[in-house]
Scaffold this motif. Structure first.
Motif, short mmCIF file in Angstrom:
data_model
loop_
_atom_site.label_atom_id
_atom_site.label_comp_id
_atom_site.label_asym_id
_atom_site.label_seq_id
_atom_site.Cartn_x
_atom_site.Cartn_y
_atom_site.Cartn_z
N PHE A 67 46.43 1.19 26.16
CA PHE A 67 47.88 1.85 26.71
C PHE A 67 47.78 0.53 27.68
N THR A 68 49.18 0.46 27.37
CA THR A 68 49.92 -1.36 28.83
C THR A 68 50.19 -0.63 29.79
N GLY A 69 51.12 -0.85 30.48
CA GLY A 69 52.12 -0.14 31.74
C GLY A 69 53.26 0.20 30.75
N SER A 70 54.22 0.58 31.81
CA SER A 70 55.81 1.40 31.34
C SER A 70 56.27 1.67 32.63
N SER A 71 57.47 1.45 32.52
CA SER A 71 58.85 1.80 33.82
C SER A 71 58.79 3.18 33.54
N LEU A 72 58.29 4.48 32.51
CA LEU A 72 58.30 5.61 32.58
C LEU A 72 57.75 6.03 33.92
N ARG A 73 57.94 7.48 34.22
CA ARG A 73 57.37 8.25 35.45
C ARG A 73 57.00 9.32 34.59
N VAL A 74 55.11 9.63 35.13
CA VAL A 74 54.84 10.29 34.42
C VAL A 74 55.08 12.07 34.49
N ALA A 75 55.00 11.55 35.65
CA ALA A 75 56.33 12.78 36.69
C ALA A 75 56.84 13.41 36.39
N GLU A 76 57.90 12.67 35.74
CA GLU A 76 59.25 13.58 35.03
C GLU A 76 58.97 13.76 33.78
N GLY A 77 57.91 14.25 33.05
CA GLY A 77 57.73 14.73 31.73
C GLY A 77 58.63 13.54 30.63
N GLY A 78 59.79 14.51 29.56
CA GLY A 78 60.17 14.11 28.73
C GLY A 78 59.30 14.38 27.36
N PRO A 79 60.17 14.48 26.26
CA PRO A 79 59.24 13.41 25.08
C PRO A 79 58.92 12.08 25.22
N ALA A 80 59.33 11.18 25.72
CA ALA A 80 58.60 9.61 25.61
C ALA A 80 57.46 9.66 25.98
N VAL A 81 57.64 10.63 26.90
CA VAL A 81 55.91 10.62 27.60
C VAL A 81 55.27 11.67 27.23
N ALA A 82 55.39 12.74 26.28
CA ALA A 82 54.53 13.90 25.86
C ALA A 82 54.39 12.96 24.65
N ARG A 83 55.43 12.70 23.82
CA ARG A 83 54.45 11.70 22.25
C ARG A 83 53.43 10.38 23.44
N GLN A 84 53.34 10.47 24.08
CA GLN A 84 52.15 9.14 24.59
C GLN A 84 51.08 9.95 25.57
N VAL A 85 51.31 11.06 25.71
CA VAL A 85 50.13 12.09 26.21
C VAL A 85 49.46 12.28 24.74
N ALA A 86 50.09 12.65 24.22
CA ALA A 86 49.88 12.99 22.39
C ALA A 86 49.34 12.80 21.59
N LEU A 87 49.30 10.94 22.65
CA LEU A 87 48.45 10.09 20.89
C LEU A 87 46.86 9.75 21.95
N MET A 88 47.13 9.81 23.23
CA MET A 88 45.92 9.50 24.03
C MET A 88 45.33 10.28 23.70
N ARG A 89 45.69 11.60 23.67
CA ARG A 89 44.77 13.04 23.32
C ARG A 89 44.59 13.23 21.63
N ALA A 90 44.59 12.84 21.05
CA ALA A 90 45.08 12.89 19.14
C ALA A 90 43.22 11.31 19.54
N ALA A 91 43.18 10.38 19.86
CA ALA A 91 42.69 9.47 20.32
C ALA A 91 41.06 9.62 20.92
#
Length: 283
Positions: A67-91
Protein backbone atom coordinates in the motif's frame (compact mmCIF):
# COMPACT_ATOMS: atom_id res chain seq x y z
CA UNK A 1 9.18 -14.88 -10.24
CA UNK A 2 7.58 -12.85 -7.45
CA UNK A 3 4.13 -11.55 -8.23
CA UNK A 4 3.36 -8.34 -6.34
CA UNK A 5 0.28 -6.13 -6.19
CA UNK A 6 0.74 -2.40 -5.55
CA UNK A 7 -2.35 -0.57 -4.26
CA UNK A 8 -2.33 3.20 -4.80
CA UNK A 9 -3.95 4.80 -1.76
CA UNK A 10 -5.04 7.96 -3.60
CA UNK A 11 -8.38 8.56 -5.24
CA UNK A 12 -8.50 9.90 -8.81
CA UNK A 13 -8.07 13.51 -7.75
CA UNK A 14 -5.17 12.62 -5.48
CA UNK A 15 -3.45 10.61 -8.20
CA UNK A 16 -3.84 13.49 -10.65
CA UNK A 17 -2.26 15.93 -8.18
CA UNK A 18 0.57 13.50 -7.53
CA UNK A 19 1.27 13.02 -11.24
CA UNK A 20 1.24 16.77 -11.76
CA UNK A 21 4.09 17.33 -9.28
CA UNK A 22 5.95 14.00 -9.45
CA UNK A 23 5.38 12.92 -13.05
CA UNK A 24 4.06 9.52 -11.91
CA UNK A 25 1.68 7.97 -9.44
CA UNK A 26 2.64 6.70 -6.00
CA UNK A 27 2.04 3.15 -7.23
CA UNK A 28 4.40 3.68 -10.16
CA UNK A 29 7.09 4.92 -7.76
CA UNK A 30 6.67 1.85 -5.57
CA UNK A 31 6.68 -0.54 -8.52
CA UNK A 32 9.98 0.92 -9.71
CA UNK A 33 11.53 0.50 -6.26
CA UNK A 34 10.25 -3.06 -5.92
CA UNK A 35 11.64 -4.05 -9.31
CA UNK A 36 14.99 -2.46 -8.45
CA UNK A 37 15.19 -4.42 -5.20
CA UNK A 38 13.80 -7.64 -6.68
CA UNK A 39 14.57 -7.94 -10.41
CA UNK A 40 12.49 -11.15 -10.46
CA UNK A 41 9.35 -9.24 -9.40
CA UNK A 42 6.36 -8.54 -11.62
CA UNK A 43 4.12 -5.75 -10.31
CA UNK A 44 0.43 -5.21 -10.99
CA UNK A 45 -0.98 -1.78 -10.09
CA UNK A 46 -4.41 -1.21 -8.57
CA UNK A 47 -6.40 1.90 -7.59
CA UNK A 48 -8.76 0.47 -4.95
CA UNK A 49 -10.14 3.89 -3.95
CA UNK A 50 -12.03 4.06 -7.26
CA UNK A 51 -15.58 2.78 -7.27
CA UNK A 52 -15.09 1.14 -10.65
CA UNK A 53 -11.84 -0.60 -9.67
CA UNK A 54 -12.23 -4.35 -9.92
CA UNK A 55 -10.48 -5.98 -6.98
CA UNK A 56 -8.56 -9.09 -8.01
CA UNK A 57 -10.57 -12.26 -7.50
CA UNK A 58 -7.52 -14.33 -6.63
CA UNK A 59 -5.42 -12.37 -4.15
CA UNK A 60 -3.80 -15.62 -3.03
CA UNK A 61 -2.04 -15.70 -6.41
CA UNK A 62 0.06 -12.73 -5.25
CA UNK A 63 3.20 -13.15 -3.18
CA UNK A 64 2.81 -9.75 -1.56
CA UNK A 65 0.71 -6.58 -1.47
CA UNK A 66 2.07 -3.06 -0.97
CA UNK A 67 0.00 0.00 0.00
CA UNK A 68 1.30 3.45 -0.93
CA UNK A 69 0.69 6.77 0.78
CA UNK A 70 -2.47 8.79 0.19
CA UNK A 71 -3.99 12.23 0.63
CA UNK A 72 -7.14 10.57 2.01
CA UNK A 73 -7.80 10.38 5.75
CA UNK A 74 -8.80 7.08 7.30
CA UNK A 75 -10.81 8.78 10.05
CA UNK A 76 -13.08 10.46 7.49
CA UNK A 77 -14.27 7.09 6.21
CA UNK A 78 -16.35 6.86 3.05
CA UNK A 79 -16.36 4.37 0.19
CA UNK A 80 -12.80 5.15 -0.98
CA UNK A 81 -11.49 4.29 2.47
CA UNK A 82 -13.79 1.31 3.03
CA UNK A 83 -12.69 -0.32 -0.24
CA UNK A 84 -9.05 -0.13 0.84
CA UNK A 85 -9.75 -1.55 4.29
CA UNK A 86 -11.61 -4.37 2.53
CA UNK A 87 -8.64 -5.04 0.25
CA UNK A 88 -6.27 -5.12 3.23
CA UNK A 89 -8.62 -7.50 5.08
CA UNK A 90 -9.00 -9.81 2.08
CA UNK A 91 -5.26 -10.05 1.47
CA UNK A 92 -4.36 -10.76 5.09
CA UNK A 93 -7.22 -13.24 5.46
CA UNK A 94 -5.80 -15.15 2.50
CA UNK A 95 -2.31 -15.12 4.03
CA UNK A 96 -0.77 -12.60 1.63
CA UNK A 97 2.06 -10.58 3.27
CA UNK A 98 1.33 -6.83 3.21
CA UNK A 99 3.61 -3.80 3.51
CA UNK A 100 2.48 -0.21 3.78
CA UNK A 101 4.03 3.19 4.33
CA UNK A 102 2.14 6.16 5.77
CA UNK A 103 -1.46 5.58 4.58
CA UNK A 104 -0.90 1.84 4.41
CA UNK A 105 0.15 1.57 8.05
CA UNK A 106 -2.89 3.59 9.12
CA UNK A 107 -5.27 1.34 7.16
CA UNK A 108 -3.73 -1.77 8.70
CA UNK A 109 -3.92 -0.35 12.21
CA UNK A 110 -7.59 0.57 11.89
CA UNK A 111 -8.44 -2.83 10.41
CA UNK A 112 -6.78 -4.57 13.36
CA UNK A 113 -8.56 -2.50 16.00
CA UNK A 114 -6.26 0.50 16.43
CA UNK A 115 -6.91 4.14 15.63
CA UNK A 116 -5.57 6.65 13.13
CA UNK A 117 -6.10 10.38 13.00
CA UNK A 118 -4.41 13.75 13.35
CA UNK A 119 -1.19 13.38 15.31
CA UNK A 120 -1.68 15.45 18.49
CA UNK A 121 2.06 16.27 18.47
CA UNK A 122 1.83 17.74 15.00
CA UNK A 123 2.82 16.79 11.46
CA UNK A 124 6.13 15.73 9.94
CA UNK A 125 6.99 17.39 6.63
CA UNK A 126 10.18 16.38 4.86
CA UNK A 127 11.85 14.00 7.28
CA UNK A 128 11.06 12.11 10.46
CA UNK A 129 14.02 12.74 12.74
CA UNK A 130 15.76 10.57 15.32
CA UNK A 131 13.63 7.48 14.81
CA UNK A 132 14.68 4.84 17.31
CA UNK A 133 13.89 1.12 17.18
CA UNK A 134 12.06 -0.13 20.26
CA UNK A 135 13.34 -3.16 22.17
CA UNK A 136 11.31 -5.52 19.94
CA UNK A 137 12.23 -3.42 16.91
CA UNK A 138 15.95 -3.91 17.47
CA UNK A 139 15.45 -7.65 17.02
CA UNK A 140 12.85 -7.49 14.24
CA UNK A 141 13.85 -8.29 10.65
CA UNK A 142 11.95 -5.28 9.26
CA UNK A 143 14.53 -2.93 10.78
CA UNK A 144 17.57 -5.14 10.24
CA UNK A 145 20.63 -2.94 9.81
CA UNK A 146 19.05 0.27 11.06
CA UNK A 147 21.23 2.16 13.57
CA UNK A 148 20.05 3.16 17.06
CA UNK A 149 18.73 6.44 15.63
CA UNK A 150 18.00 7.38 12.03
CA UNK A 151 16.05 9.80 9.84
CA UNK A 152 13.68 8.95 7.01
CA UNK A 153 11.51 10.76 4.45
CA UNK A 154 8.10 11.60 5.92
CA UNK A 155 5.07 13.61 4.80
CA UNK A 156 2.05 13.29 7.08
CA UNK A 157 -0.31 15.00 9.50
CA UNK A 158 -2.32 11.85 10.30
CA UNK A 159 -0.73 8.83 11.94
CA UNK A 160 -1.45 5.75 14.02
CA UNK A 161 -2.45 7.24 17.37
CA UNK A 162 -3.41 3.95 19.04
CA UNK A 163 -1.61 0.73 18.13
CA UNK A 164 -3.88 -2.29 17.61
CA UNK A 165 -4.12 -4.89 20.36
CA UNK A 166 -1.49 -7.57 19.89
CA UNK A 167 0.60 -5.54 17.45
CA UNK A 168 4.30 -4.84 17.96
CA UNK A 169 5.51 -1.25 17.76
CA UNK A 170 8.97 -1.42 16.21
CA UNK A 171 10.11 2.21 16.14
CA UNK A 172 9.16 5.64 17.47
CA UNK A 173 10.49 9.18 17.79
CA UNK A 174 9.71 12.31 19.76
CA UNK A 175 6.92 13.25 17.38
CA UNK A 176 5.17 9.91 17.10
CA UNK A 177 4.92 6.72 19.15
CA UNK A 178 4.31 4.48 16.11
CA UNK A 179 6.87 4.98 13.35
CA UNK A 180 7.03 1.27 12.44
CA UNK A 181 4.79 -1.64 13.34
CA UNK A 182 4.21 -5.34 12.77
CA UNK A 183 0.93 -7.17 13.26
CA UNK A 184 -0.72 -10.46 12.45
CA UNK A 185 -4.31 -10.54 11.20
CA UNK A 186 -6.13 -13.76 10.36
CA UNK A 187 -3.66 -15.80 8.26
CA UNK A 188 -1.51 -12.85 7.19
CA UNK A 189 1.22 -10.54 8.44
CA UNK A 190 1.55 -6.80 7.98
CA UNK A 191 4.78 -4.83 8.31
CA UNK A 192 4.82 -1.09 7.82
CA UNK A 193 6.25 2.34 8.50
CA UNK A 194 4.71 5.75 8.98
CA UNK A 195 7.69 7.18 7.09
CA UNK A 196 8.36 6.70 3.37
CA UNK A 197 11.38 4.45 2.63
CA UNK A 198 10.36 4.41 -1.04
CA UNK A 199 10.81 8.14 -1.69
CA UNK A 200 13.83 9.71 -3.36
CA UNK A 201 14.67 13.27 -2.41
CA UNK A 202 13.21 14.74 -5.59
CA UNK A 203 9.86 13.13 -4.75
CA UNK A 204 10.06 14.44 -1.18
CA UNK A 205 10.61 17.87 -2.72
CA UNK A 206 7.61 17.46 -5.01
CA UNK A 207 5.37 16.41 -2.14
CA UNK A 208 6.52 19.39 -0.10
CA UNK A 209 5.44 21.67 -2.93
CA UNK A 210 2.12 19.84 -3.02
CA UNK A 211 1.71 20.40 0.74
CA UNK A 212 2.88 24.03 0.77
CA UNK A 213 -0.36 25.37 2.24
CA UNK A 214 -0.34 22.89 5.10
CA UNK A 215 3.36 23.51 5.79
CA UNK A 216 2.81 27.26 6.05
CA UNK A 217 -0.28 26.74 8.22
CA UNK A 218 1.74 24.51 10.57
CA UNK A 219 4.26 27.34 11.03
CA UNK A 220 7.18 25.45 9.49
CA UNK A 221 7.73 28.05 6.77
CA UNK A 222 6.69 31.66 6.39
CA UNK A 223 5.18 31.44 2.92
CA UNK A 224 4.79 29.24 -0.14
CA UNK A 225 7.86 30.81 -1.76
CA UNK A 226 9.94 29.58 1.17
CA UNK A 227 8.57 26.07 0.73
CA UNK A 228 9.44 26.22 -2.97
CA UNK A 229 13.02 27.30 -2.21
CA UNK A 230 13.38 24.56 0.40
CA UNK A 231 12.07 21.99 -2.08
CA UNK A 232 14.43 23.20 -4.81
CA UNK A 233 17.41 22.76 -2.50
CA UNK A 234 16.28 19.16 -1.89
CA UNK A 235 16.05 18.64 -5.65
CA UNK A 236 19.58 20.00 -6.04
CA UNK A 237 20.81 17.58 -3.37
CA UNK A 238 19.05 14.71 -5.12
CA UNK A 239 20.76 15.61 -8.39
CA UNK A 240 24.25 15.66 -6.83
CA UNK A 241 24.31 13.92 -3.43
CA UNK A 242 28.08 13.43 -3.49
CA UNK A 243 28.96 16.95 -4.62
CA UNK A 244 26.56 18.95 -2.46
CA UNK A 245 27.94 18.39 1.01
CA UNK A 246 26.73 21.92 1.79
CA UNK A 247 23.12 20.92 1.23
CA UNK A 248 23.47 17.62 3.08
CA UNK A 249 24.83 19.66 6.01
CA UNK A 250 22.03 22.22 5.73
CA UNK A 251 19.36 19.53 5.89
CA UNK A 252 21.25 17.47 8.46
CA UNK A 253 21.08 14.33 6.32
CA UNK A 254 23.43 11.36 6.41
CA UNK A 255 23.76 8.05 4.59
CA UNK A 256 20.53 6.56 6.01
CA UNK A 257 18.62 9.05 3.85
CA UNK A 258 21.10 9.90 1.10
CA UNK A 259 21.95 6.33 0.06
CA UNK A 260 19.06 4.55 -1.66
CA UNK A 261 20.11 1.12 -0.47
CA UNK A 262 20.03 2.24 3.16
CA UNK A 263 16.91 4.37 2.81
CA UNK A 264 14.94 1.44 1.38
CA UNK A 265 15.99 -1.13 4.01
CA UNK A 266 12.43 -1.85 5.17
CA UNK A 267 11.17 -2.61 1.68
CA UNK A 268 14.05 -4.99 1.02
CA UNK A 269 13.47 -6.62 4.41
CA UNK A 270 9.79 -7.09 3.59
CA UNK A 271 10.71 -8.84 0.34
CA UNK A 272 13.56 -10.97 1.67
CA UNK A 273 12.45 -11.73 5.23
CA UNK A 274 8.67 -12.00 4.79
CA UNK A 275 7.55 -12.32 1.17
CA UNK A 276 10.07 -14.89 -0.03
CA UNK A 277 9.82 -17.19 3.02
CA UNK A 278 6.02 -16.97 2.95
CA UNK A 279 6.01 -17.78 -0.77
CA UNK A 280 8.17 -20.85 -0.09
CA UNK A 281 5.73 -22.09 2.57
CA UNK A 282 2.61 -21.39 0.51
CA UNK A 283 3.91 -23.04 -2.66
Amino acid sequence: MLRLLVADGNDRAGRARHVRVCGKTSAETYAGVLRALAPDAACDLLAPADGDAALPAGLAAYDGLVFTGSSLRVAEGGPAVARQVALMRAALTEGVPVFGSCWGVQVAAVLAGGAAGANPRGPEYGFARNIAPTGPGRAHPLLAGRPPAYDAPAIHSDAVIAAPPGSTVLAANGRLDVQAIALDYEAGTFWGTQYHPELDLDEVAAMLRLSAGEIVAAGFCGDAAGVTAHAQALRDLHADPDGRADLAWRFGLGPEVLEAGLRRREIRSFLDALVRPTRARRR
